[in-house]
Design a protein around this motif. Structure first.
Motif, short mmCIF file in Angstrom:
data_model
loop_
_atom_site.label_atom_id
_atom_site.label_comp_id
_atom_site.label_asym_id
_atom_site.label_seq_id
_atom_site.Cartn_x
_atom_site.Cartn_y
_atom_site.Cartn_z
N SER A 2 -7.38 0.23 6.73
CA SER A 2 -6.18 -0.39 6.17
C SER A 2 -6.59 -1.49 5.20
O SER A 2 -7.78 -1.78 5.04
CB SER A 2 -5.33 -0.98 7.30
N GLU A 3 -5.63 -2.11 4.57
CA GLU A 3 -5.89 -3.21 3.65
C GLU A 3 -6.67 -4.30 4.37
O GLU A 3 -6.35 -4.65 5.50
CB GLU A 3 -4.53 -3.73 3.13
N ALA A 9 1.33 -5.86 7.18
CA ALA A 9 1.45 -5.43 8.58
C ALA A 9 2.71 -6.05 9.17
O ALA A 9 3.13 -7.14 8.79
CB ALA A 9 0.22 -5.85 9.38
N TRP A 55 0.54 -1.11 10.93
CA TRP A 55 -0.42 -1.43 9.87
C TRP A 55 0.03 -0.85 8.54
O TRP A 55 0.76 0.14 8.50
CB TRP A 55 -1.80 -0.89 10.26
N ASN A 57 -1.37 1.05 6.52
CA ASN A 57 -1.74 2.45 6.28
C ASN A 57 -0.89 3.44 7.07
O ASN A 57 -1.13 4.63 7.04
CB ASN A 57 -3.22 2.67 6.59
#
Length: 72
Positions: A2-3, A9, A55, A57
């Motif tokens: 993820s970032e 989030a 999250w 993603n």
């Protein structure tokens, strides 16, 4: 996957039948930064029934029966 800083989030907390939803956001002004902590005040509840992190993603993690007055 993820970032890196988890910007975007979303944390959901369920306690005593109430739900709190808190996003992790960035920014704040010129040459400043925000601490990467999300504080959720749940009043007089003595147990968190569920904590979910959504999250950026698309994945979700969840925990049940989480103690209050802790930092995770």
């Amino acid at each position: 996957v993820s970032e890196r800083d988890a910007t975007g989030a979303v944390v959901e907390v369920l306690a005593g039948g109430e739900r709190w939803t808190v996003p992790l956001v960035r920014g704040g002004g010129y040459e400043c930064s925000n601490e990467d902590i999300i504080d959720v005040g749940i009043g007089d509840h003595s147990l968190i029934e569920n904590v979910s992190i959504h999250w950026p993603n698309g994945q979700t993690q969840a925990w049940e029966s989480v103690a209050v007055d802790q930092r995770y």
